[in-house]
Design an enzyme around this catalytic site. Structure first.
Site, PDB file in Angstrom:
ATOM      1  N   GLY A 239       0.666  -1.398   0.139  1.00 42.69           N
ATOM      2  CA  GLY A 239       0.085   0.209  -0.003  1.00 42.69           C
ATOM      3  C   GLY A 239       0.919   1.086   0.080  1.00 42.69           C
ATOM      4  O   GLY A 239      -0.061   2.685  -0.620  1.00 42.69           O
ATOM      5  N   GLU A 273       3.753  -6.105   1.878  1.00 39.30           N
ATOM      6  CA  GLU A 273       3.358  -6.393   0.389  1.00 39.30           C
ATOM      7  C   GLU A 273       3.485  -5.427  -0.012  1.00 39.30           C
ATOM      8  O   GLU A 273       3.078  -5.680  -0.787  1.00 39.30           O
ATOM      9  CB  GLU A 273       2.121  -7.477   0.679  1.00 39.30           C
ATOM     10  N   PRO A 274       4.617  -5.265  -0.375  1.00 41.51           N
ATOM     11  CA  PRO A 274       5.066  -3.844  -1.347  1.00 41.51           C
ATOM     12  C   PRO A 274       4.404  -4.428  -2.503  1.00 41.51           C
ATOM     13  O   PRO A 274       4.974  -5.390  -3.320  1.00 41.51           O
ATOM     14  CB  PRO A 274       5.749  -3.322  -0.871  1.00 41.51           C
ATOM     15  N   GLY A 275       4.182  -3.658  -3.644  1.00 37.41           N
ATOM     16  CA  GLY A 275       4.047  -3.707  -5.383  1.00 37.41           C
ATOM     17  C   GLY A 275       4.813  -2.610  -5.773  1.00 37.41           C
ATOM     18  O   GLY A 275       5.715  -2.105  -5.778  1.00 37.41           O
ATOM     19  N   ARG A 312      -5.318   2.802 -16.335  1.00 37.39           N
ATOM     20  CA  ARG A 312      -5.035   3.536 -14.959  1.00 37.39           C
ATOM     21  C   ARG A 312      -6.215   4.670 -15.335  1.00 37.39           C
ATOM     22  O   ARG A 312      -7.024   5.045 -13.891  1.00 37.39           O
ATOM     23  CB  ARG A 312      -3.953   3.855 -14.654  1.00 37.39           C
ATOM     24  N   TYR A 316      -9.347   5.510 -13.252  1.00 36.35           N
ATOM     25  CA  TYR A 316      -9.343   5.665 -11.593  1.00 36.35           C
ATOM     26  C   TYR A 316      -8.800   7.406 -12.287  1.00 36.35           C
ATOM     27  O   TYR A 316      -8.304   8.102 -10.673  1.00 36.35           O
ATOM     28  CB  TYR A 316      -8.220   5.133 -11.174  1.00 36.35           C
ATOM     29  N   CYS A 342     -12.325   2.566 -29.013  1.00 37.03           N
ATOM     30  CA  CYS A 342     -13.355   3.286 -29.774  1.00 37.03           C
ATOM     31  C   CYS A 342     -14.326   3.493 -28.722  1.00 37.03           C
ATOM     32  O   CYS A 342     -15.336   2.792 -28.099  1.00 37.03           O
ATOM     33  CB  CYS A 342     -14.649   2.613 -29.963  1.00 37.03           C
ATOM     34  N   GLU A 343     -13.564   4.490 -27.684  1.00 38.75           N
ATOM     35  CA  GLU A 343     -14.256   4.865 -26.008  1.00 38.75           C
ATOM     36  C   GLU A 343     -14.102   6.180 -25.737  1.00 38.75           C
ATOM     37  O   GLU A 343     -12.691   6.895 -25.849  1.00 38.75           O
ATOM     38  CB  GLU A 343     -13.447   4.042 -24.973  1.00 38.75           C
ATOM     39  N   TYR A 371       0.827  -2.363 -12.323  1.00 37.13           N
ATOM     40  CA  TYR A 371      -0.477  -2.236 -12.387  1.00 37.13           C
ATOM     41  C   TYR A 371       0.047  -1.914 -14.072  1.00 37.13           C
ATOM     42  O   TYR A 371      -1.684  -0.898 -14.635  1.00 37.13           O
ATOM     43  CB  TYR A 371      -1.495  -1.020 -11.612  1.00 37.13           C
TER      44      TYR A 371
HETATM   45  N1  LLP Z   1      -1.138  -7.401  -0.838  1.00 40.68           N
HETATM   46  C1  LLP Z   1      -2.392  -6.806  -0.807  1.00 40.68           C
HETATM   47  C2  LLP Z   1      -3.680  -7.941  -0.357  1.00 40.68           C
HETATM   48  C3  LLP Z   1      -3.607  -6.487  -2.136  1.00 40.68           C
HETATM   49  O1  LLP Z   1      -4.187  -6.199  -2.678  1.00 40.68           O
HETATM   50  C4  LLP Z   1      -2.253  -5.231  -2.948  1.00 40.68           C
HETATM   51  C5  LLP Z   1      -3.176  -4.378  -4.049  1.00 40.68           C
HETATM   52  C6  LLP Z   1      -1.102  -5.501  -2.382  1.00 40.68           C
HETATM   53  C7  LLP Z   1      -0.649  -6.487  -1.321  1.00 40.68           C
HETATM   54  C8  LLP Z   1       0.480  -4.492  -3.170  1.00 40.68           C
HETATM   55  O2  LLP Z   1      -0.219  -3.032  -2.665  1.00 40.68           O
HETATM   56  P1  LLP Z   1       0.583  -1.460  -3.367  1.00 40.68           P
HETATM   57  O3  LLP Z   1       1.754  -1.988  -2.679  1.00 40.68           O
HETATM   58  O4  LLP Z   1       0.544  -2.343  -4.741  1.00 40.68           O
HETATM   59  O5  LLP Z   1      -0.141  -0.885  -3.202  1.00 40.68           O
HETATM   60  N2  LLP Z   1      -4.749  -1.703  -9.492  1.00 40.68           N
HETATM   61  C9  LLP Z   1      -4.596  -0.514  -8.642  1.00 40.68           C
HETATM   62  C10 LLP Z   1      -4.156  -1.130  -7.452  1.00 40.68           C
HETATM   63  C11 LLP Z   1      -5.040  -2.037  -7.117  1.00 40.68           C
HETATM   64  C12 LLP Z   1      -3.919  -2.696  -6.075  1.00 40.68           C
HETATM   65  C13 LLP Z   1      -4.773  -4.210  -5.038  1.00 40.68           C
HETATM   66  N3  LLP Z   1      -3.397  -5.065  -3.771  1.00 40.68           N
HETATM   67  C14 LLP Z   1      -3.897   0.531  -9.770  1.00 40.68           C
HETATM   68  O6  LLP Z   1      -3.558   0.232 -10.057  1.00 40.68           O
HETATM   69  O7  LLP Z   1      -3.833   1.924  -8.563  1.00 40.68           O
END
Ligand code: LLP
Length: 422
Positions: A239, A273-275, A312, A316, A342-343, A371
């Protein structure tokens, strides 16, 4: 910090001119910087040096095998949400003992696959799921390591679509139901309670919601201890936000320090759990301007990437910086940067000030590493773009551009429609 910088007026990815890559692979394409990915992982991991922890990269943010392999080499684990992500993580060499399985809708098949692989922990989100997991484990004569995902009801103050830790969201369990789930797990011989989990949302730019969630988890752990349940892992989810435009998210060190303070002397291993924070600014989407159209009300730069490639902005209303690959002193225009789909929602920027873009010129859509490709589709029957990784002065196509044959692979015209039977 990232490695996409201008040198003598030309955008480089590490030591490679972006234009050279475009010449070789065509456009549009995603471009990732290995040095940036490595740096982001190391900075994040190091921030937690003082406490027992495990970084489980959230595969959903960018699941390309090359990206996963790079993180595997750095010692990362994985946060997965599907059998497909498990398959990718294992294929990339991430040890099963560093994999946590999140998500509200795990199927028995996916549970079986994860149990057979021997993952670290299932983050369970409902009593129904827990019961199914126990049954699957029994059939395999295995013991499933579980954590219950708590919904701490804290406001992450982010986009509503990516906020997950509010009471009204579908994720996790409230304290009362979580307690019931733990009691069930305690009595079941095929379940082993190892942890507690939460994830409150994505693109958070403040630390306080994380700390508040951790505080609630700590309180809950005390309740569990009172009924003789011991927790080994606290999984705080992902997050942490990044800079797309003018956000000012805390650096990982500040985030880690705040969590460490809140943890105190609790004897647990922290799982993160960083993404986005690892991959977001390590990738760009390179696209070519096709046309410039002026109308009485608006100007449009029409590019060869579309919302099917990067969703995105459409989904969003997300902001992504857009810069020319060749830096220029051209007069400024204000235009919408749009794709060919076409949107009306097919845009990358609206009313954006840009140097005049001429057809044929390359643009870089920044901060597209998270993402991005993972949310791409074949809408309008557009082959998905190539993915390229730069490492120093070399670059590698890490996923080739799809072709038309790939678009229809798996489709079949049934006999009643084929000519002979017509
Ligand atoms: N752990 C869990 C359980 C999650 O659901 C997520 C993201 C993460 C970790 C990783 O979160 P991060 O560190 O990346 O914020 N598609 C959207 C973001 C959806 C996130 C879903 N869950 C976007 O493009 O902003």
């Amino acid at each position: 910090m990232h490695h996409f910088q201008y040198r003598d007026g030309e955008l480089y990815a590490e030591d490679v001119p972006v234009r050279e890559i475009a010449k070789k692979v065509g456009t549009p394409f995603y471009l990732y910087s290995a040095a940036t990915l490595r740096r982001h992982f190391r900075v994040f991991d190091k921030a937690f040096d003082g406490i027992p922890h495990l970084v489980c990269y959230s595969v959903k943010a960018n699941s390309n095998l090359a990206v996963l392999s790079l993180f595997a080499k750095e010692g990362s684990g994985a946060d997965i949400v599907s059998g497909g992500e498990l398959y990718r993580a294992l294929k990339a060499g991430i040890p099963p003992k560093k994999i946590v399985f999140s998500g509200v809708g795990k199927t028995p098949k996916e549970m079986r696959e994860a149990l057979q692989a021997g993952i670290l922990m299932f983050n369970v989100e409902s009593l129904g799921e827990l019961k199914t997991l126990a049954k699957v484990a029994k059939r395999l004569e295995k013991i499933a390591p579980v954590a219950i995902r708590i919904n701490p009801d804290v406001d992450p103050k982010t986009h509503p679509y990516i906020s997950t830790g509010l009471k009204k969201n579908k994720f996790g369990l409230d304290a009362a139901n979580a307690l019931k789930a733990y009691e069930f797990a305690k009595e079941n011989p095929y379940l082993e309670i190892v942890g507690i989990d939460c994830h409150i949302g994505s693109q958070l730019t403040q630390i306080s919601p994380f700390v508040e969630a951790l505080r609630k988890i700590k309180e809950f752990i005390l309740e569990l201890e009172a009924i003789d349940i011991k927790i080994k892992y606290i999984d705080l989810g992902g997050g942490l936000g990044i800079v797309y435009g003018n956000e000012a998210p805390p650096p990982p060190a500040e985030y880690a320090k705040a969590l460490q303070e809140e943890l105190g002397d609790l004897d647990v291993t922290l799982i993160l759990e960083p993404g986005r924070v690892l991959v977001g600014n390590a990738g760009i989407l390179v696209t070519k301007a096709l046309y410039y159209k002026e109308t009485p009300t608006k100007n449009f730069v029409i590019v060869d990437a579309g919302m099917n490639d990067l969703l995105r902005p459409a989904f969003y209303d997300a902001y992504h910086e857009i810069i020319p690959v060749k830096e220029k002193d051209a007069p400024k225009i204000v235009a919408d940067v749009v794709g060919p789909i076409c949107e009306t929602g097919d845009f990358f920027a609206r009313d954006r000030e840009l140097p005049l873009v001429r057809p044929g010129e390359l643009l870089a859509i920044m901060s597209a590493g998270a993402y991005g490709f993972v949310m791409a589709s074949n809408y309008n029957s557009r082959p998905r773009p190539a993915e390229v990784m730069v490492n120093g002065s070399d670059f590698f196509v890490v996923r080739r551009r799809e072709n038309y044959a790939r678009l229809v692979a798996g489709e079949k015209i049934p006999p009643f429609l084929s000519e002979q039977n017509g």
